[in-house]
Design a protein around this motif. Structure first.
Motif, PDB file in Angstrom:
ATOM      1  N   ASP A  98      51.754  30.200  80.032  1.00  0.00           N
ATOM      2  CA  ASP A  98      51.826  30.712  78.691  1.00  0.00           C
ATOM      3  C   ASP A  98      52.910  30.210  77.657  1.00  0.00           C
ATOM      4  O   ASP A  98      52.739  30.559  76.725  1.00  0.00           O
ATOM      5  CB  ASP A  98      52.442  32.815  79.047  1.00  0.00           C
ATOM      6  CG  ASP A  98      51.163  33.526  78.815  1.00  0.00           C
ATOM      7  OD1 ASP A  98      50.028  32.837  79.638  1.00  0.00           O
ATOM      8  OD2 ASP A  98      51.315  35.000  79.753  1.00  0.00           O
ATOM      9  N   THR A  99      54.413  29.894  77.942  1.00  0.00           N
ATOM     10  CA  THR A  99      55.376  29.563  77.298  1.00  0.00           C
ATOM     11  C   THR A  99      54.887  27.837  76.691  1.00  0.00           C
ATOM     12  O   THR A  99      55.754  27.725  75.218  1.00  0.00           O
ATOM     13  CB  THR A  99      57.100  29.155  77.873  1.00  0.00           C
ATOM     14  OG1 THR A  99      56.300  28.467  79.364  1.00  0.00           O
ATOM     15  CG2 THR A  99      57.234  30.320  78.265  1.00  0.00           C
ATOM     16  N   GLU A 100      53.807  27.450  77.744  1.00  0.00           N
ATOM     17  CA  GLU A 100      53.669  26.171  76.490  1.00  0.00           C
ATOM     18  C   GLU A 100      52.209  26.337  75.526  1.00  0.00           C
ATOM     19  O   GLU A 100      52.020  25.735  74.885  1.00  0.00           O
ATOM     20  CB  GLU A 100      53.034  25.089  77.628  1.00  0.00           C
ATOM     21  CG  GLU A 100      53.591  24.875  78.591  1.00  0.00           C
ATOM     22  CD  GLU A 100      53.109  24.527  80.392  1.00  0.00           C
ATOM     23  OE1 GLU A 100      51.929  24.127  80.540  1.00  0.00           O
ATOM     24  OE2 GLU A 100      53.863  24.310  80.852  1.00  0.00           O
ATOM     25  N   ARG A 101      51.677  27.543  75.296  1.00  0.00           N
ATOM     26  CA  ARG A 101      50.878  27.413  74.425  1.00  0.00           C
ATOM     27  C   ARG A 101      50.995  28.473  72.813  1.00  0.00           C
ATOM     28  O   ARG A 101      51.706  28.704  73.555  1.00  0.00           O
ATOM     29  CB  ARG A 101      49.320  28.355  75.327  1.00  0.00           C
ATOM     30  CG  ARG A 101      48.366  27.299  75.963  1.00  0.00           C
ATOM     31  CD  ARG A 101      47.557  28.391  77.096  1.00  0.00           C
ATOM     32  NE  ARG A 101      47.621  29.170  77.969  1.00  0.00           N
ATOM     33  CZ  ARG A 101      47.692  29.177  78.733  1.00  0.00           C
ATOM     34  NH1 ARG A 101      48.180  28.562  79.700  1.00  0.00           N
ATOM     35  NH2 ARG A 101      48.585  30.062  78.899  1.00  0.00           N
ATOM     36  N   SER A 102      50.145  28.458  72.095  1.00  0.00           N
ATOM     37  CA  SER A 102      50.580  29.755  71.231  1.00  0.00           C
ATOM     38  C   SER A 102      49.709  30.499  70.926  1.00  0.00           C
ATOM     39  O   SER A 102      48.992  30.688  72.436  1.00  0.00           O
ATOM     40  CB  SER A 102      49.777  28.501  70.178  1.00  0.00           C
ATOM     41  OG  SER A 102      47.767  28.838  70.080  1.00  0.00           O
ATOM     42  N   THR A 103      50.518  31.406  70.392  1.00  0.00           N
ATOM     43  CA  THR A 103      50.038  32.996  70.558  1.00  0.00           C
ATOM     44  C   THR A 103      48.222  33.284  71.178  1.00  0.00           C
ATOM     45  O   THR A 103      47.398  33.848  71.792  1.00  0.00           O
ATOM     46  CB  THR A 103      50.139  33.951  69.771  1.00  0.00           C
ATOM     47  OG1 THR A 103      51.857  33.847  69.564  1.00  0.00           O
ATOM     48  CG2 THR A 103      49.563  35.304  69.721  1.00  0.00           C
ATOM     49  N   PHE A 104      47.167  32.833  69.886  1.00  0.00           N
ATOM     50  CA  PHE A 104      46.145  32.578  69.966  1.00  0.00           C
ATOM     51  C   PHE A 104      45.482  31.661  71.138  1.00  0.00           C
ATOM     52  O   PHE A 104      44.524  32.436  71.612  1.00  0.00           O
ATOM     53  CB  PHE A 104      45.272  31.323  69.061  1.00  0.00           C
ATOM     54  CG  PHE A 104      44.099  31.396  68.192  1.00  0.00           C
ATOM     55  CD1 PHE A 104      43.731  32.918  68.234  1.00  0.00           C
ATOM     56  CD2 PHE A 104      43.226  30.579  68.771  1.00  0.00           C
ATOM     57  CE1 PHE A 104      41.911  33.077  68.267  1.00  0.00           C
ATOM     58  CE2 PHE A 104      41.694  30.135  68.691  1.00  0.00           C
ATOM     59  CZ  PHE A 104      41.193  31.920  69.283  1.00  0.00           C
ATOM     60  N   GLY A 105      45.743  30.499  71.723  1.00  0.00           N
ATOM     61  CA  GLY A 105      45.729  29.999  72.830  1.00  0.00           C
ATOM     62  C   GLY A 105      46.263  30.909  74.235  1.00  0.00           C
ATOM     63  O   GLY A 105      44.786  31.461  75.096  1.00  0.00           O
ATOM     64  N   ASN A 106      47.035  31.237  74.077  1.00  0.00           N
ATOM     65  CA  ASN A 106      46.955  32.642  75.019  1.00  0.00           C
ATOM     66  C   ASN A 106      45.805  33.549  75.862  1.00  0.00           C
ATOM     67  O   ASN A 106      45.318  33.954  76.186  1.00  0.00           O
ATOM     68  CB  ASN A 106      48.250  33.169  75.311  1.00  0.00           C
ATOM     69  CG  ASN A 106      49.906  32.902  75.517  1.00  0.00           C
ATOM     70  OD1 ASN A 106      49.052  31.548  76.172  1.00  0.00           O
ATOM     71  ND2 ASN A 106      51.421  32.540  74.962  1.00  0.00           N
ATOM     72  N   LEU A 107      45.524  33.703  73.880  1.00  0.00           N
ATOM     73  CA  LEU A 107      45.031  35.436  74.082  1.00  0.00           C
ATOM     74  C   LEU A 107      43.858  34.380  74.469  1.00  0.00           C
ATOM     75  O   LEU A 107      42.997  35.691  75.180  1.00  0.00           O
ATOM     76  CB  LEU A 107      44.445  35.935  72.313  1.00  0.00           C
ATOM     77  CG  LEU A 107      43.431  36.450  72.228  1.00  0.00           C
ATOM     78  CD1 LEU A 107      43.487  37.725  72.870  1.00  0.00           C
ATOM     79  CD2 LEU A 107      43.504  36.999  70.953  1.00  0.00           C
TER      80      LEU A 107
END
Length: 382
Positions: free
Chosen positions: A68-77
């Motif tokens: 989670d900490t390695e991706r953007s907010t959109f990527g995490n979604l």
């Protein structure tokens, strides 16, 4: 009877994980039971409590929060949507193959997907480990409160009624927040250990065990204990736990000049030792579900002083018999009750004995009988 517990992990250092393992182990000892614990995020950390070899551990290997900490907010979604679909698919395949009698959600990521599975033949039970409006109580910012309101609306208007049974921890919660719900019942948590050698109640120590988070309101406990120190400078408050407020609490201790009278002890997985080395136990929370620490302290023969927050302390403590209840954030009242127990050794020991007796109600054998009665009732319902 085939019984399945669903939760994210049994490796998180929390009360939900501890009580789930305790119940699963006990239920697996009942003749005729097959017990399964199904997890999704179980590769990091130590198991909070040993799992009985009689319990089947099933890891779906979803790992919801990896990366989670390695991706953007959109990527995490996007990843979250994919993992939730995968979680439901694997869980549904497992349950359809097993065909259990009872499936229990502890309220983590499985809580909604269990209700929409096709060809379901099993009964589904939801455990609430907090009081009903816990989301709003934990919300800090305006945005948090908005999201809590939306989540409550979605859950209580569209989802929760689909469960076959909703299990609450306290009668206080049921009477205050669920009085029009016919599917609710109350089964308290059990204690996870027995204490054959309770506290002597001679140590000049007051203990508090819990996360160092805003909801636990530890700063109020420290301020109250400052008043205790004014009357009894040889007594010490020991706070066991970890959390986001550690630095803030240490600064408060420093600012109040309480070196040697208040100590942040860090996390402990041995609460029995912590309580048996104490003479009084306390809780300053703003909200609870059913605080295990009260039962654990009672099992160790230690009287309890607690803020009367919703929900839990009122169900567990009989005022003036095995402990004291004081209004939330009334630090003077908290200090006075602690001082009363410090100054009256006979009262302290009488209350400690009563607390030890009360703890018997929460031994695992008694709680297991309640669960088996509930399971049998739910299975018979059409």
């Amino acid at each position: 009877m085939k019984i399945v517990y669903c939760l994210n992990s049994i490796r998180y250092l929390g009360g939900i994980q501890r009580v789930t393992v305790t119940k699963a182990n006990a239920l697996a000892d009942v003749p005729g039971n097959e017990v399964y614990v199904v997890v999704t995020d179980n590769k990091v950390g130590a198991i909070v409590q040993p799992l009985s070899p009689k319990v089947h551990l099933i890891d779906l290997e979803i790992n919801h929060y990896d990366g989670d900490t390695e991706r953007s907010t959109f990527g995490n979604l996007l990843v979250s949507i994919h993992k939730r679909r995968l979680h439901k698919k694997r869980l549904e395949e497992f349950l359809l193959n097993l065909r259990p009698d009872i499936v229990i959600s502890v309220g983590t990521s499985e809580k909604y997907m269990l209700l929409s599975m096709k060809n379901r033949t099993w009964k589904v039970i939801r455990e609430f480990h907090f009081e009903r409006f816990y989301r709003k109580k934990h919300a800090v910012t305006r945005f948090d409160r908005l999201m809590a309101s939306l989540a409550d609306f979605y859950e209580f208007h569209f989802k929760i009624k689909k469960y076959d049974k909703i299990v609450l921890l306290t009668h206080e919660d049921r009477e205050a927040n669920w009085h029009n719900w016919t599917k609710t019942t109350v089964v308290p948590n059990s204690i996870s250990f027995s204490c054959e050698n309770p506290s002597s109640l001679d140590e000049k120590c007051v203990s508090m065990v819990g996360r160092l988070d805003p909801i636990k309101n530890c700063s109020s406990m420290i301020k109250a204990f400052r008043m205790v120190v004014n009357r009894h400078p040889d007594w010490t408050l020991k706070l066991y736990g970890y959390g986001s407020e550690r630095e803030k609490l240490q600064q408060l201790i420093d600012d109040l000049g309480m070196h040697g009278n208040a100590e942040l002890m860090g996390f402990t997985n041995d609460v029995k030792t912590a309580f048996t080395m104490s003479s009084i136990a306390c809780l300053s929370s703003l909200s609870e579900g059913l605080p295990l620490v009260i039962i654990e302290a009672m099992e160790c023969g230690v009287p309890f002083v607690s803020y009367q927050c919703p929900c839990g302390p009122k169900d567990l403590i009989t005022e003036g018999v095995d402990g004291f209840l004081v209004p939330v954030n009334d630090e003077e009242a908290m200090a006075n009750r602690i001082c009363q127990l410090i100054e009256d050794e006979e009262l302290r020991k009488t209350m400690g004995q009563a607390a030890k007796e009360k703890a018997r109600n929460y031994h695992i054998d008694n709680i297991t009988k309640q669960w088996m009665t509930l399971f049998n009732e739910v299975i018979k319902e059409k």
